[in-house]
Motif scaffolding. Sequence first.
Motif: not given
Length: 118
Positions: A9-20, A59-63, A100-107
Motif C-alpha cells: 500500500y502507498k499513502v498519497l495526498t489528494a494532489e499525489q493521487m490526482a497526479t497518479l 485528505d489522504l488516499h491509499v492505493a 484498488a484505491y480510495g480515500p483513507l478511512e479508519r475502522d
Amino acid sequence: MSELPLTAYKVLTAEQMATLEREESFAGAPIDLADGYIHLSTAEQLTETVDKHFAGQSDLHVAAVDLGSFGAGLKWEESRGGQLFPHLYGGPLLLETVIAYGPLERDAEGRVKLPVAG
C-alpha cells in the motif's frame, strides 16, 4: 512475516493521487525522491505508517499495489523495528499496477481500512 505478501500500500495526498490518476504514473513523494525509491507498506504496517508519517494530515488516499508487477525493481528491506518493508526502485508507480484505491478511512478500532477494488 514468513511469506511475503503480494499486495502493498502507498499513502498519497489528494494532489499525489490526482497526479497518479491524470498521468497514470507517480514518480514519488518528496521522501521517495530523496531516498531513491518509493516507500510502500504491507497491510499490517499501514496504520503505523500513517500514524508515524502522516499524523495530522487530512485528505489522504491509499492505493493497493500489485507487487507481482515489479520484478527486480521491488526490494524488501529492513526498516522500522527490524520489519521488512517493500521498496520500489527504478521507476514510477504506474496506475496499471494499482488494483484498488480510495480515500483513507479508519475502522472502529482506528486501523486504516484497505481499499477495495470495484
